[in-house]
Design a protein around this motif. Structure first.
Motif, PDB file in Angstrom:
ATOM      1  N   MET A 123       6.228  45.088  19.957  1.00  0.00           N
ATOM      2  CA  MET A 123       7.210  46.371  20.725  1.00  0.00           C
ATOM      3  C   MET A 123       6.752  47.576  20.465  1.00  0.00           C
ATOM      4  N   LYS A 124       7.496  48.887  21.295  1.00  0.00           N
ATOM      5  CA  LYS A 124       7.253  49.655  20.791  1.00  0.00           C
ATOM      6  C   LYS A 124       8.586  49.930  20.640  1.00  0.00           C
ATOM      7  N   LEU A 125       8.504  50.880  19.712  1.00  0.00           N
ATOM      8  CA  LEU A 125       9.570  51.837  19.203  1.00  0.00           C
ATOM      9  C   LEU A 125       9.591  53.827  19.542  1.00  0.00           C
ATOM     10  N   CYS A 126      10.346  53.968  20.320  1.00  0.00           N
ATOM     11  CA  CYS A 126      10.455  55.481  21.257  1.00  0.00           C
ATOM     12  C   CYS A 126      11.376  56.076  19.602  1.00  0.00           C
ATOM     13  N   ILE A 127      11.003  57.068  18.717  1.00  0.00           N
ATOM     14  CA  ILE A 127      12.320  58.301  18.178  1.00  0.00           C
ATOM     15  C   ILE A 127      12.671  59.454  18.942  1.00  0.00           C
ATOM     16  N   LEU A 128      13.843  59.573  19.171  1.00  0.00           N
ATOM     17  CA  LEU A 128      13.757  61.604  19.540  1.00  0.00           C
ATOM     18  C   LEU A 128      13.704  61.613  18.343  1.00  0.00           C
ATOM     19  N   ALA A 129      13.221  63.027  18.297  1.00  0.00           N
ATOM     20  CA  ALA A 129      12.408  63.750  17.441  1.00  0.00           C
ATOM     21  C   ALA A 129      12.575  65.521  18.139  1.00  0.00           C
ATOM     22  N   GLY A 130      13.132  65.713  18.898  1.00  0.00           N
ATOM     23  CA  GLY A 130      13.084  66.672  19.706  1.00  0.00           C
ATOM     24  C   GLY A 130      13.823  68.267  19.569  1.00  0.00           C
ATOM     25  N   GLY A 131      14.883  67.540  18.816  1.00  0.00           N
ATOM     26  CA  GLY A 131      16.336  68.621  19.108  1.00  0.00           C
ATOM     27  C   GLY A 131      15.989  69.755  18.085  1.00  0.00           C
ATOM     28  N   TYR A 132      16.829  70.457  17.773  1.00  0.00           N
ATOM     29  CA  TYR A 132      16.397  71.771  16.787  1.00  0.00           C
ATOM     30  C   TYR A 132      16.928  71.388  15.529  1.00  0.00           C
ATOM     31  N   GLY A 133      18.381  70.464  15.446  1.00  0.00           N
ATOM     32  CA  GLY A 133      19.231  70.392  14.186  1.00  0.00           C
ATOM     33  C   GLY A 133      19.498  71.330  13.062  1.00  0.00           C
ATOM     34  N   SER A 134      20.304  72.649  14.345  1.00  0.00           N
ATOM     35  CA  SER A 134      20.956  73.319  13.564  1.00  0.00           C
ATOM     36  C   SER A 134      22.067  73.525  12.394  1.00  0.00           C
ATOM     37  N   ARG A 135      22.416  71.674  12.421  1.00  0.00           N
ATOM     38  CA  ARG A 135      23.844  72.213  11.731  1.00  0.00           C
ATOM     39  C   ARG A 135      22.756  71.902  10.110  1.00  0.00           C
ATOM     40  N   LEU A 136      21.509  71.487  10.227  1.00  0.00           N
ATOM     41  CA  LEU A 136      20.774  71.807   8.738  1.00  0.00           C
ATOM     42  C   LEU A 136      19.677  72.570   8.988  1.00  0.00           C
ATOM     43  N   SER A 137      20.027  74.057   8.902  1.00  0.00           N
ATOM     44  CA  SER A 137      19.600  74.694   9.236  1.00  0.00           C
ATOM     45  C   SER A 137      18.853  75.269   7.518  1.00  0.00           C
ATOM     46  N   GLU A 138      19.145  75.207   7.300  1.00  0.00           N
ATOM     47  CA  GLU A 138      18.487  75.343   5.670  1.00  0.00           C
ATOM     48  C   GLU A 138      17.120  74.714   5.325  1.00  0.00           C
ATOM     49  N   GLU A 139      17.020  73.688   6.560  1.00  0.00           N
ATOM     50  CA  GLU A 139      15.581  72.816   6.365  1.00  0.00           C
ATOM     51  C   GLU A 139      14.404  72.882   7.464  1.00  0.00           C
ATOM     52  N   THR A 140      15.250  73.553   8.322  1.00  0.00           N
ATOM     53  CA  THR A 140      14.981  73.105  10.000  1.00  0.00           C
ATOM     54  C   THR A 140      14.675  74.613  10.768  1.00  0.00           C
ATOM     55  N   HIS A 141      14.513  75.466   9.955  1.00  0.00           N
ATOM     56  CA  HIS A 141      14.349  77.064  10.316  1.00  0.00           C
ATOM     57  C   HIS A 141      12.670  76.777  10.267  1.00  0.00           C
ATOM     58  N   THR A 142      11.762  75.914   9.398  1.00  0.00           N
ATOM     59  CA  THR A 142      10.393  76.190   9.197  1.00  0.00           C
ATOM     60  C   THR A 142       9.976  74.628   9.937  1.00  0.00           C
ATOM     61  N   ILE A 143      11.311  73.043   9.740  1.00  0.00           N
ATOM     62  CA  ILE A 143      10.467  72.362  10.759  1.00  0.00           C
ATOM     63  C   ILE A 143      11.157  71.170  10.545  1.00  0.00           C
ATOM     64  N   PRO A 144      11.221  70.353  11.841  1.00  0.00           N
ATOM     65  CA  PRO A 144      11.821  69.792  12.714  1.00  0.00           C
ATOM     66  C   PRO A 144      12.847  68.871  11.692  1.00  0.00           C
TER      67      PRO A 144
END
Length: 258
Positions: free
Chosen positions: A1-22
């Motif tokens: 069985m395949k697993l789909c992972i939703l991984a496209g958001g901005y992650g703005s509440r974790l901006s300390e990390e997500t300004h350079t990576i998803p």
């Protein structure tokens, strides 16, 4: 069985990390949280993954493009032309599809954009920022026995603040550091979906999974909820990241069963 992972958001509440990576690439214990999710699923026999990327999807693509070499014990490099070959592969026998489903695409529409890769079979679906020790075998049994179109894992998250019980004189008679959320059960991800879910996704851009897809399925009495009483933790903030890091450091991470 395949697993789909939703991984496209901005992650703005974790901006300390997500300004350079998803957000799914933010590391806990030296590995991206999406790796922890995939590793957990693989212990239940899931070895084909569809990552529904968007924001900084190229970072995810590069990680998995290089993954086999990072995991290898032996490689051969032809310095003359730059060719590299894996002589001895690592332990993860995974097939990973990384899709660019758009920067601003809503969650439900991201799934629709992956329809051709998902195919016609039952598939698993989860968010790329949360870990749990939910028993995926029991989840699948529950889904099949109920014949639901979609089954989600329902959880009761800890409240952000401690709860006080105070008597009439103003004396604290009980203090609970991390009580369960008084709002009750919430969708914790870790879903099983039938191909019929695509009938409920009407837009390639603006269909939101929770409101535009799961709500109509619920109205049709085709949405199951597998109650999970164990560990579940999303990584929404730096505080969450630190708590997950501490669990790993102390050897008390319930999802690390490999």
């Amino acid at each position: 069985m395949k697993l789909c992972i939703l991984a496209g958001g901005y992650g703005s509440r974790l901006s300390e990390e997500t300004h350079t990576i998803p957000k799914p690439m933010v590391e806990i214990g030296g590995k991206p949280i999406i790796w922890h999710i995939m590793k957990y699923y693989s212990t239940f026999g899931f070895n084909e993954f569809i990552i529904l990327g968007g924001y900084k999807v190229s970072v995810i693509s590069k990680y998995f493009r290089d993954y086999a070499f990072h995991q290898s014990a032996h490689i051969t490099v032809d310095v003359g032309n730059g060719d590299m070959a894996i002589m001895k592969s690592g332990h993860d026998d995974w097939k990973v599809h990384i899709l660019d489903t758009g920067m601003n695409t809503m969650t439900g529409s991201r799934i629709l954009r992956a329809k051709d890769v998902i195919g016609d079979d039952t598939f698993a679906l989860t968010y790329g920022d949360g870990v749990s020790d939910v028993d995926l075998s029991l989840l699948m049994e529950f889904h099949r026995s109920g014949r639901y179109s979609v089954t989600l894992t329902s959880v009761r998250p800890e409240a952000r603040f401690g709860a006080l019980q105070i008597d009439q004189e103003g004396r604290v008679v009980n203090f609970i550091e991390k009580p369960e959320n008084e709002g009750g059960w919430v969708n914790g991800g870790f879903m099983i979906c039938e191909n019929s879910i695509f009938k409920s996704i009407c837009c390639l851009d603006n269909s939101v999974l929770e409101t535009d897809v799961l709500k109509p399925i619920c109205d049709e009495n085709n949405l199951g909820a597998f109650k999970h009483y164990g560990f579940w933790k999303p990584m929404d903030t730096m505080r969450d990241k630190i708590e997950l890091e501490n669990l790993i450091r102390l050897g008390r991470a319930p999802w690390m069963i490999w």
